[in-house]
Design a protein around this motif. Sequence first.
Motif, mmCIF file in Angstrom:
data_model
loop_
_atom_site.group_PDB
_atom_site.id
_atom_site.type_symbol
_atom_site.label_atom_id
_atom_site.label_comp_id
_atom_site.label_asym_id
_atom_site.label_seq_id
_atom_site.Cartn_x
_atom_site.Cartn_y
_atom_site.Cartn_z
ATOM 1 N N ALA A 1 0.812 -1.210 0.000
ATOM 2 C CA ALA A 1 0.000 0.000 0.000
ATOM 3 C C ALA A 1 0.843 1.256 0.000
ATOM 4 C CB ALA A 1 -0.935 0.011 1.216
ATOM 5 N N ARG A 2 1.966 1.230 0.722
ATOM 6 C CA ARG A 2 2.797 2.422 0.848
ATOM 7 C C ARG A 2 4.172 2.012 1.305
ATOM 8 N NH1 ARG A 2 1.398 8.044 2.124
ATOM 9 N NH2 ARG A 2 3.256 9.129 2.831
ATOM 10 N N LYS A 3 5.162 2.775 0.885
ATOM 11 C CA LYS A 3 6.535 2.585 1.344
ATOM 12 C C LYS A 3 6.950 3.801 2.156
ATOM 13 C CE LYS A 3 8.240 -0.347 -2.436
ATOM 14 N NZ LYS A 3 9.280 -0.485 -3.488
ATOM 15 N N THR A 4 7.520 3.533 3.336
ATOM 16 C CA THR A 4 8.067 4.600 4.151
ATOM 17 C C THR A 4 9.579 4.530 4.102
ATOM 18 O OG1 THR A 4 7.992 3.271 6.167
ATOM 19 C CG2 THR A 4 6.031 4.559 5.629
ATOM 20 N N PHE A 5 10.220 5.293 5.009
ATOM 21 C CA PHE A 5 11.687 5.360 4.962
ATOM 22 C C PHE A 5 12.329 4.001 5.248
ATOM 23 C CE2 PHE A 5 15.801 6.273 7.051
ATOM 24 C CZ PHE A 5 16.424 6.861 5.983
ATOM 25 N N ARG A 6 11.773 3.221 6.200
ATOM 26 C CA ARG A 6 12.377 1.940 6.569
ATOM 27 C C ARG A 6 11.393 0.779 6.548
ATOM 28 N NH1 ARG A 6 16.085 3.833 11.732
ATOM 29 N NH2 ARG A 6 17.773 4.768 10.524
ATOM 30 N N SER A 7 10.168 1.012 6.226
ATOM 31 C CA SER A 7 9.171 -0.045 6.270
ATOM 32 C C SER A 7 8.226 0.071 5.092
ATOM 33 C CB SER A 7 8.390 0.002 7.587
ATOM 34 O OG SER A 7 7.684 1.221 7.685
ATOM 35 N N VAL A 8 7.423 -0.983 4.916
ATOM 36 C CA VAL A 8 6.385 -1.011 3.892
ATOM 37 C C VAL A 8 5.089 -1.439 4.557
ATOM 38 C CG1 VAL A 8 7.963 -1.476 1.983
ATOM 39 C CG2 VAL A 8 6.998 -3.382 3.259
ATOM 40 N N ILE A 9 3.992 -0.977 4.001
ATOM 41 C CA ILE A 9 2.669 -1.344 4.479
ATOM 42 C C ILE A 9 2.092 -2.370 3.510
ATOM 43 C CG2 ILE A 9 0.369 -0.491 5.032
ATOM 44 C CD1 ILE A 9 1.625 2.229 5.570
ATOM 45 N N VAL A 10 1.763 -3.554 4.032
ATOM 46 C CA VAL A 10 1.264 -4.659 3.221
ATOM 47 C C VAL A 10 -0.251 -4.602 3.205
ATOM 48 C CG1 VAL A 10 1.250 -7.151 2.895
ATOM 49 C CG2 VAL A 10 3.273 -6.025 3.838
ATOM 50 N N ARG A 11 -0.811 -4.538 2.011
ATOM 51 C CA ARG A 11 -2.266 -4.474 1.870
ATOM 52 C C ARG A 11 -2.874 -5.855 1.733
ATOM 53 N NH1 ARG A 11 -4.393 -0.775 -2.907
ATOM 54 N NH2 ARG A 11 -3.475 0.786 -1.494
ATOM 55 N N LYS A 12 -2.193 -6.770 1.039
ATOM 56 C CA LYS A 12 -2.782 -8.072 0.757
ATOM 57 C C LYS A 12 -1.656 -9.091 0.560
ATOM 58 C CE LYS A 12 -6.073 -10.299 -2.420
ATOM 59 N NZ LYS A 12 -6.888 -10.116 -3.642
ATOM 60 N N GLY A 13 -1.938 -10.350 0.950
ATOM 61 C CA GLY A 13 -0.999 -11.444 0.710
ATOM 62 C C GLY A 13 -0.252 -11.923 1.931
ATOM 63 N N LEU A 14 -0.469 -11.317 3.103
ATOM 64 C CA LEU A 14 0.269 -11.686 4.304
ATOM 65 C C LEU A 14 -0.649 -11.529 5.504
ATOM 66 C CD1 LEU A 14 3.210 -12.608 4.868
ATOM 67 C CD2 LEU A 14 3.707 -10.264 5.556
ATOM 68 N N ASP A 15 -0.446 -12.400 6.491
ATOM 69 C CA ASP A 15 -1.250 -12.376 7.703
ATOM 70 C C ASP A 15 -0.402 -11.926 8.886
ATOM 71 O OD1 ASP A 15 -3.467 -13.393 6.304
ATOM 72 O OD2 ASP A 15 -2.756 -15.465 6.594
ATOM 73 N N PRO A 16 -1.007 -11.264 9.874
ATOM 74 C CA PRO A 16 -0.248 -10.891 11.066
ATOM 75 C C PRO A 16 0.277 -12.127 11.786
ATOM 76 C CG PRO A 16 -2.321 -9.668 10.955
ATOM 77 C CD PRO A 16 -2.381 -10.715 9.896
ATOM 78 N N GLY A 17 1.506 -12.041 12.244
ATOM 79 C CA GLY A 17 2.145 -13.153 12.935
ATOM 80 C C GLY A 17 3.034 -13.998 12.063
ATOM 81 N N ASN A 18 2.967 -13.866 10.732
ATOM 82 C CA ASN A 18 3.848 -14.636 9.862
ATOM 83 C C ASN A 18 5.300 -14.231 10.071
ATOM 84 O OD1 ASN A 18 1.401 -14.545 7.236
ATOM 85 N ND2 ASN A 18 1.793 -16.193 8.658
ATOM 86 N N LEU A 19 6.198 -15.253 10.085
ATOM 87 C CA LEU A 19 7.627 -14.984 10.147
ATOM 88 C C LEU A 19 8.143 -14.783 8.737
ATOM 89 C CD1 LEU A 19 8.989 -17.430 12.879
ATOM 90 C CD2 LEU A 19 8.580 -14.981 13.044
ATOM 91 N N VAL A 20 8.761 -13.638 8.492
ATOM 92 C CA VAL A 20 9.222 -13.275 7.162
ATOM 93 C C VAL A 20 10.734 -13.071 7.207
ATOM 94 C CG1 VAL A 20 8.983 -11.618 5.277
ATOM 95 C CG2 VAL A 20 7.006 -12.184 6.687
#
Length: 408
Positions: A354-373
Amino acid sequence: MPPRYPVAIPRKRRLKSNVQIYLVPKPPIFDLEFYLSVFSYRYLAAAAFCLWLAAGLTRAAEPAPVYVTEARVAPVVEKLPLSGTITSKRSASLSPQVSGLVAQVHVDAGDRVTAGDVLVALDPVLAKLDRTRARAALDEGKAALKEARRLSEEARRLARSKNIPQTTVHARIADVEMKSAAVARLEAEYRQQAAIVRLHRVIAPFDGVVSQKRTEAGEWIATGTPVVDLVATDRLRLDVQVPQKYFHLIGEDTPVTIELDAMPEAFPGKVATTVPVNHPNARTFLARILIDDADDVLFPGMAARAVIKVRLAERALQLPRDAVVSYPDGRHTVWVVRQAGNRPIVSERQVRLARKTFRSVIVRKGLDPGNLVVVRGNETLREGQAVQILEPTTAREERISDDSPLPR
Protein backbone atom coordinates in the motif's frame (compact mmCIF):
# COMPACT_ATOMS: atom_id res chain seq x y z
CA MET A 1 29.60 -33.76 -38.99
CA PRO A 2 32.93 -35.14 -40.37
CA PRO A 3 35.33 -36.70 -37.82
CA ARG A 4 37.97 -34.50 -36.27
CA TYR A 5 41.39 -35.74 -37.28
CA PRO A 6 44.52 -34.08 -38.59
CA VAL A 7 44.39 -33.74 -42.34
CA ALA A 8 46.83 -32.48 -44.84
CA ILE A 9 46.29 -29.30 -46.75
CA PRO A 10 44.57 -30.25 -50.01
CA ARG A 11 46.66 -30.05 -53.14
CA LYS A 12 45.04 -28.54 -56.15
CA ARG A 13 45.82 -30.28 -59.47
CA ARG A 14 44.99 -28.53 -62.68
CA LEU A 15 44.07 -30.80 -65.62
CA LYS A 16 44.07 -30.03 -69.19
CA SER A 17 40.33 -29.30 -69.04
CA ASN A 18 38.66 -26.62 -67.02
CA VAL A 19 37.77 -29.11 -64.23
CA GLN A 20 39.79 -28.75 -61.03
CA ILE A 21 40.19 -31.74 -58.72
CA TYR A 22 41.23 -31.54 -55.03
CA LEU A 23 43.16 -34.50 -53.69
CA VAL A 24 42.86 -35.02 -49.86
CA PRO A 25 44.61 -37.92 -48.19
CA LYS A 26 42.36 -40.32 -46.26
CA PRO A 27 42.38 -40.29 -42.46
CA PRO A 28 44.42 -42.97 -40.83
CA ILE A 29 42.53 -46.09 -39.78
CA PHE A 30 43.82 -45.98 -36.16
CA ASP A 31 45.65 -43.02 -34.58
CA LEU A 32 46.26 -43.95 -30.92
CA GLU A 33 47.55 -40.54 -29.81
CA PHE A 34 44.58 -38.71 -31.34
CA TYR A 35 41.87 -40.89 -29.79
CA LEU A 36 43.57 -40.90 -26.38
CA SER A 37 43.59 -37.06 -26.30
CA VAL A 38 39.90 -36.90 -27.26
CA PHE A 39 38.83 -39.37 -24.54
CA SER A 40 40.98 -37.64 -21.91
CA TYR A 41 39.27 -34.27 -22.43
CA ARG A 42 35.83 -35.84 -22.24
CA TYR A 43 36.60 -37.69 -19.04
CA LEU A 44 38.01 -34.54 -17.42
CA ALA A 45 34.93 -32.50 -18.34
CA ALA A 46 32.59 -35.18 -16.98
CA ALA A 47 34.54 -35.39 -13.74
CA ALA A 48 34.45 -31.60 -13.25
CA PHE A 49 30.67 -31.53 -13.84
CA CYS A 50 30.15 -34.30 -11.29
CA LEU A 51 32.21 -32.45 -8.68
CA TRP A 52 30.26 -29.21 -9.26
CA LEU A 53 26.94 -31.05 -9.01
CA ALA A 54 28.00 -32.76 -5.81
CA ALA A 55 29.08 -29.45 -4.27
CA GLY A 56 25.77 -27.82 -5.21
CA LEU A 57 23.79 -30.70 -3.71
CA THR A 58 25.84 -30.43 -0.52
CA ARG A 59 25.19 -26.72 -0.27
CA ALA A 60 21.50 -27.22 -1.01
CA ALA A 61 21.27 -29.74 1.81
CA GLU A 62 22.69 -27.26 4.35
CA PRO A 63 20.17 -24.81 5.93
CA ALA A 64 20.56 -21.23 4.74
CA PRO A 65 21.22 -18.74 7.57
CA VAL A 66 18.57 -16.02 7.64
CA TYR A 67 17.23 -13.25 9.86
CA VAL A 68 13.48 -13.10 10.31
CA THR A 69 10.90 -10.68 11.61
CA GLU A 70 7.28 -11.00 12.54
CA ALA A 71 4.65 -9.28 10.47
CA ARG A 72 2.58 -7.26 12.92
CA VAL A 73 -0.08 -4.62 12.99
CA ALA A 74 1.17 -1.36 14.49
CA PRO A 75 0.69 2.39 14.10
CA VAL A 76 2.21 3.56 10.84
CA VAL A 77 4.96 5.96 11.87
CA GLU A 78 7.52 7.21 9.41
CA LYS A 79 10.79 8.63 10.66
CA LEU A 80 11.97 11.54 8.54
CA PRO A 81 15.68 12.28 9.01
CA LEU A 82 16.22 15.85 7.82
CA SER A 83 19.49 17.73 8.01
CA GLY A 84 19.78 21.39 8.87
CA THR A 85 21.80 24.02 10.69
CA ILE A 86 21.25 25.26 14.22
CA THR A 87 20.45 28.96 14.25
CA SER A 88 19.77 31.52 16.94
CA LYS A 89 16.50 33.27 17.53
CA ARG A 90 18.35 36.60 17.86
CA SER A 91 21.54 37.66 16.14
CA ALA A 92 22.69 41.17 15.26
CA SER A 93 25.57 43.09 13.75
CA LEU A 94 25.91 46.01 16.14
CA SER A 95 27.04 49.42 14.92
CA PRO A 96 27.27 52.90 16.50
CA GLN A 97 24.60 55.49 15.82
CA VAL A 98 27.16 58.29 15.43
CA SER A 99 30.49 58.65 13.71
CA GLY A 100 33.65 58.84 15.76
CA LEU A 101 37.05 57.50 16.70
CA VAL A 102 37.13 54.13 18.47
CA ALA A 103 38.53 54.69 21.96
CA GLN A 104 38.08 51.25 23.57
CA VAL A 105 36.93 47.77 22.57
CA HIS A 106 35.80 45.93 25.71
CA VAL A 107 35.05 42.49 24.18
CA ASP A 108 36.58 39.92 21.90
CA ALA A 109 35.23 36.98 19.91
CA GLY A 110 33.83 34.31 22.20
CA ASP A 111 33.07 36.59 25.15
CA ARG A 112 29.70 36.12 26.80
CA VAL A 113 27.89 39.39 27.58
CA THR A 114 24.61 40.43 29.16
CA ALA A 115 22.13 43.07 28.08
CA GLY A 116 23.39 46.55 28.92
CA ASP A 117 27.13 45.81 28.80
CA VAL A 118 29.30 48.35 26.96
CA LEU A 119 30.98 46.61 24.04
CA VAL A 120 32.72 49.46 22.15
CA ALA A 121 33.29 53.09 23.23
CA LEU A 122 33.97 55.98 20.85
CA ASP A 123 35.91 59.11 21.78
CA PRO A 124 33.26 61.51 23.27
CA VAL A 125 35.41 64.63 23.75
CA LEU A 126 33.80 66.75 21.02
CA ALA A 127 30.35 65.55 21.93
CA LYS A 128 30.89 66.48 25.57
CA LEU A 129 31.99 69.98 24.55
CA ASP A 130 28.80 70.41 22.57
CA ARG A 131 26.85 69.21 25.56
CA THR A 132 28.59 71.76 27.81
CA ARG A 133 27.81 74.52 25.33
CA ALA A 134 24.18 73.50 25.22
CA ARG A 135 24.05 73.45 29.01
CA ALA A 136 25.47 76.97 29.22
CA ALA A 137 22.95 78.22 26.69
CA LEU A 138 20.16 76.62 28.68
CA ASP A 139 21.34 78.28 31.90
CA GLU A 140 21.48 81.63 30.09
CA GLY A 141 17.98 81.17 28.80
CA LYS A 142 16.66 80.29 32.23
CA ALA A 143 18.25 83.44 33.72
CA ALA A 144 16.71 85.59 30.97
CA LEU A 145 13.33 83.97 31.63
CA LYS A 146 13.64 84.68 35.33
CA GLU A 147 14.39 88.35 34.64
CA ALA A 148 11.52 88.59 32.18
CA ARG A 149 9.12 87.23 34.76
CA ARG A 150 10.34 89.75 37.36
CA LEU A 151 9.79 92.65 34.93
CA SER A 152 6.37 91.31 34.05
CA GLU A 153 5.29 91.20 37.71
CA GLU A 154 6.60 94.69 38.23
CA ALA A 155 4.64 95.98 35.26
CA ARG A 156 1.47 94.36 36.63
CA ARG A 157 1.86 96.19 39.97
CA LEU A 158 2.49 99.54 38.28
CA ALA A 159 -0.46 99.00 35.98
CA ARG A 160 -2.80 98.77 38.95
CA SER A 161 -1.74 102.28 40.06
CA LYS A 162 -1.78 103.44 36.43
CA ASN A 163 1.87 104.47 36.57
CA ILE A 164 2.84 102.54 33.40
CA PRO A 165 1.28 102.34 29.98
CA GLN A 166 -0.82 99.28 29.27
CA THR A 167 1.25 98.61 26.14
CA THR A 168 4.37 98.17 28.23
CA VAL A 169 2.59 95.66 30.42
CA HIS A 170 1.53 93.55 27.42
CA ALA A 171 5.05 93.73 25.96
CA ARG A 172 6.62 92.40 29.16
CA ILE A 173 4.08 89.58 29.36
CA ALA A 174 4.89 88.62 25.74
CA ASP A 175 8.59 88.72 26.55
CA VAL A 176 8.04 86.14 29.28
CA GLU A 177 6.30 83.81 26.82
CA MET A 178 9.12 84.18 24.29
CA LYS A 179 11.75 83.53 26.96
CA SER A 180 9.83 80.41 28.06
CA ALA A 181 9.79 79.11 24.49
CA ALA A 182 13.51 79.80 24.17
CA VAL A 183 14.18 77.85 27.37
CA ALA A 184 12.18 74.91 26.05
CA ARG A 185 14.20 74.94 22.82
CA LEU A 186 17.48 75.10 24.76
CA GLU A 187 16.40 72.21 26.97
CA ALA A 188 15.73 70.07 23.88
CA GLU A 189 19.12 70.97 22.44
CA TYR A 190 20.79 70.05 25.71
CA ARG A 191 19.00 66.69 25.85
CA GLN A 192 20.02 66.04 22.25
CA GLN A 193 23.69 66.71 23.02
CA ALA A 194 23.51 64.53 26.12
CA ALA A 195 22.01 61.70 24.04
CA ILE A 196 24.77 62.07 21.45
CA VAL A 197 27.33 61.62 24.21
CA ARG A 198 25.59 58.39 25.29
CA LEU A 199 25.43 57.19 21.68
CA HIS A 200 29.22 57.09 21.60
CA ARG A 201 28.91 53.69 23.30
CA VAL A 202 27.78 50.43 21.64
CA ILE A 203 25.69 48.54 24.22
CA ALA A 204 24.60 44.87 24.08
CA PRO A 205 20.83 44.75 23.41
CA PHE A 206 20.44 41.15 24.69
CA ASP A 207 22.36 38.34 26.37
CA GLY A 208 24.62 36.41 24.06
CA VAL A 209 28.09 35.59 22.77
CA VAL A 210 30.30 37.82 20.66
CA SER A 211 30.79 35.89 17.43
CA GLN A 212 33.06 38.42 15.71
CA LYS A 213 34.92 41.62 16.58
CA ARG A 214 35.15 43.91 13.56
CA THR A 215 37.12 46.92 14.82
CA GLU A 216 40.06 47.99 16.96
CA ALA A 217 40.92 51.09 18.97
CA GLY A 218 42.06 54.03 16.82
CA GLU A 219 39.81 53.33 13.83
CA TRP A 220 37.37 55.92 12.56
CA ILE A 221 33.88 54.45 12.39
CA ALA A 222 31.07 55.91 10.34
CA THR A 223 27.45 55.67 11.31
CA GLY A 224 26.03 52.21 10.57
CA THR A 225 29.41 50.44 10.27
CA PRO A 226 29.25 47.03 12.06
CA VAL A 227 31.74 46.74 14.91
CA VAL A 228 30.56 43.60 16.80
CA ASP A 229 28.47 40.56 15.88
CA LEU A 230 26.35 39.30 18.77
CA VAL A 231 24.43 35.99 18.83
CA ALA A 232 21.98 34.85 21.49
CA THR A 233 22.43 31.27 22.72
CA ASP A 234 19.52 30.90 25.10
CA ARG A 235 16.86 29.75 22.60
CA LEU A 236 18.26 27.80 19.68
CA ARG A 237 16.31 26.44 16.75
CA LEU A 238 16.84 24.11 13.83
CA ASP A 239 15.51 24.99 10.38
CA VAL A 240 14.85 22.03 8.06
CA GLN A 241 13.21 21.65 4.68
CA VAL A 242 10.37 19.11 4.75
CA PRO A 243 8.83 17.50 1.63
CA GLN A 244 5.53 19.10 0.78
CA LYS A 245 3.50 15.87 1.12
CA TYR A 246 4.06 15.97 4.90
CA PHE A 247 2.84 19.54 5.38
CA HIS A 248 -0.55 18.61 6.87
CA LEU A 249 0.96 15.79 8.99
CA ILE A 250 3.42 17.92 10.99
CA GLY A 251 2.26 20.08 13.87
CA GLU A 252 3.29 21.34 17.26
CA ASP A 253 2.62 17.93 18.88
CA THR A 254 4.75 15.95 16.40
CA PRO A 255 7.62 14.19 18.24
CA VAL A 256 11.05 15.40 17.16
CA THR A 257 14.53 14.27 18.20
CA ILE A 258 17.67 16.25 17.43
CA GLU A 259 20.82 14.25 16.69
CA LEU A 260 24.37 15.53 16.20
CA ASP A 261 27.36 13.65 14.86
CA ALA A 262 29.63 15.43 17.32
CA MET A 263 27.64 14.31 20.38
CA PRO A 264 26.40 10.84 21.35
CA GLU A 265 23.24 11.99 23.13
CA ALA A 266 20.09 13.25 21.46
CA PHE A 267 18.10 16.35 22.36
CA PRO A 268 14.33 16.72 22.43
CA GLY A 269 12.79 19.22 20.08
CA LYS A 270 9.44 20.83 19.39
CA VAL A 271 7.99 22.06 16.14
CA ALA A 272 7.56 25.78 16.67
CA THR A 273 6.12 26.69 13.30
CA THR A 274 5.74 25.53 9.71
CA VAL A 275 5.98 28.16 7.03
CA PRO A 276 3.17 27.63 4.48
CA VAL A 277 5.30 28.75 1.56
CA ASN A 278 6.48 26.06 -0.83
CA HIS A 279 10.00 26.20 -2.25
CA PRO A 280 9.45 26.43 -6.02
CA ASN A 281 12.44 24.29 -7.00
CA ALA A 282 12.74 21.69 -4.23
CA ARG A 283 8.99 21.38 -3.46
CA THR A 284 9.66 21.66 0.26
CA PHE A 285 8.53 23.92 3.08
CA LEU A 286 10.35 25.30 6.11
CA ALA A 287 9.84 23.71 9.53
CA ARG A 288 11.37 25.53 12.52
CA ILE A 289 12.17 23.32 15.52
CA LEU A 290 13.00 24.64 18.98
CA ILE A 291 15.74 22.73 20.82
CA ASP A 292 15.65 22.07 24.56
CA ASP A 293 19.32 22.66 25.41
CA ALA A 294 19.27 22.62 29.20
CA ASP A 295 23.01 21.97 29.52
CA ASP A 296 23.95 24.83 27.16
CA VAL A 297 26.23 22.64 25.04
CA LEU A 298 24.87 23.59 21.62
CA PHE A 299 25.71 26.71 19.70
CA PRO A 300 24.57 28.31 16.44
CA GLY A 301 26.15 27.05 13.24
CA MET A 302 26.35 23.38 14.24
CA ALA A 303 25.11 20.80 11.73
CA ALA A 304 22.27 18.71 13.14
CA ARG A 305 19.74 16.13 12.03
CA ALA A 306 16.09 16.24 13.03
CA VAL A 307 14.26 12.91 13.19
CA ILE A 308 10.57 13.74 12.82
CA LYS A 309 8.11 10.94 13.64
CA VAL A 310 5.10 11.37 11.39
CA ARG A 311 1.99 9.27 11.99
CA LEU A 312 0.65 8.19 8.60
CA ALA A 313 -2.15 5.86 9.76
CA GLU A 314 -3.60 4.49 12.97
CA ARG A 315 -2.81 0.77 12.45
CA ALA A 316 -1.63 -1.33 9.50
CA LEU A 317 0.31 -4.51 8.70
CA GLN A 318 3.97 -3.60 8.32
CA LEU A 319 7.32 -5.12 7.35
CA PRO A 320 10.87 -3.80 7.00
CA ARG A 321 11.75 -2.76 3.47
CA ASP A 322 14.52 -5.38 3.25
CA ALA A 323 11.94 -8.15 3.64
CA VAL A 324 10.34 -7.38 0.25
CA VAL A 325 11.87 -8.72 -2.95
CA SER A 326 10.96 -6.63 -5.98
CA TYR A 327 11.06 -7.90 -9.58
CA PRO A 328 11.36 -5.94 -12.85
CA ASP A 329 7.80 -6.87 -13.85
CA GLY A 330 6.40 -5.07 -10.83
CA ARG A 331 5.80 -8.08 -8.57
CA HIS A 332 6.64 -7.94 -4.86
CA THR A 333 7.24 -11.13 -2.89
CA VAL A 334 8.32 -12.16 0.60
CA TRP A 335 9.79 -15.39 1.93
CA VAL A 336 7.61 -16.81 4.70
CA VAL A 337 9.11 -19.28 7.21
CA ARG A 338 6.99 -22.29 8.19
CA GLN A 339 7.67 -25.55 10.00
CA ALA A 340 8.03 -28.76 8.00
CA GLY A 341 8.44 -31.47 10.57
CA ASN A 342 11.23 -30.44 12.88
CA ARG A 343 12.94 -27.95 10.59
CA PRO A 344 11.92 -24.57 9.24
CA ILE A 345 11.59 -24.08 5.50
CA VAL A 346 10.67 -21.08 3.35
CA SER A 347 8.06 -20.48 0.71
CA GLU A 348 7.73 -17.48 -1.55
CA ARG A 349 4.51 -15.49 -1.31
CA GLN A 350 3.40 -12.60 -3.50
CA VAL A 351 2.14 -9.52 -1.65
CA ARG A 352 0.52 -6.21 -2.56
CA LEU A 353 1.95 -3.07 -1.01
CA ALA A 354 0.00 0.00 0.00
CA ARG A 355 2.80 2.42 0.85
CA LYS A 356 6.54 2.59 1.34
CA THR A 357 8.07 4.60 4.15
CA PHE A 358 11.69 5.36 4.96
CA ARG A 359 12.38 1.94 6.57
CA SER A 360 9.17 -0.05 6.27
CA VAL A 361 6.38 -1.01 3.89
CA ILE A 362 2.67 -1.34 4.48
CA VAL A 363 1.26 -4.66 3.22
CA ARG A 364 -2.27 -4.47 1.87
CA LYS A 365 -2.78 -8.07 0.76
CA GLY A 366 -1.00 -11.44 0.71
CA LEU A 367 0.27 -11.69 4.30
CA ASP A 368 -1.25 -12.38 7.70
CA PRO A 369 -0.25 -10.89 11.07
CA GLY A 370 2.15 -13.15 12.94
CA ASN A 371 3.85 -14.64 9.86
CA LEU A 372 7.63 -14.98 10.15
CA VAL A 373 9.22 -13.28 7.16
CA VAL A 374 12.87 -13.41 6.09
CA VAL A 375 14.40 -9.97 6.30
CA ARG A 376 18.04 -10.85 5.59
CA GLY A 377 19.44 -13.63 3.47
CA ASN A 378 16.47 -13.72 1.08
CA GLU A 379 18.49 -13.05 -2.05
CA THR A 380 19.26 -16.68 -3.03
CA LEU A 381 16.46 -18.68 -1.40
CA ARG A 382 14.51 -21.38 -3.23
CA GLU A 383 11.03 -22.74 -2.71
CA GLY A 384 10.99 -25.27 0.12
CA GLN A 385 14.61 -24.65 1.14
CA ALA A 386 15.53 -25.31 4.76
CA VAL A 387 16.76 -22.31 6.72
CA GLN A 388 18.51 -21.59 10.00
CA ILE A 389 17.05 -18.69 11.97
CA LEU A 390 19.89 -16.71 13.49
CA GLU A 391 17.83 -14.24 15.51
CA PRO A 392 14.18 -14.27 16.56
CA THR A 393 13.80 -10.54 15.82
CA THR A 394 15.41 -8.08 13.51
CA ALA A 395 18.26 -5.75 14.31
CA ARG A 396 17.66 -2.44 16.01
CA GLU A 397 17.83 -0.36 12.87
CA GLU A 398 15.11 -2.52 11.21
CA ARG A 399 12.43 -1.97 13.83
CA ILE A 400 9.38 -0.35 12.37
CA SER A 401 7.72 0.89 15.56
CA ASP A 402 8.90 3.01 18.44
CA ASP A 403 8.00 3.06 22.13
CA SER A 404 8.04 6.83 22.39
CA PRO A 405 4.66 8.62 22.63
CA LEU A 406 3.02 9.46 19.36
CA PRO A 407 0.68 12.30 18.44
CA ARG A 408 -3.03 11.67 18.64
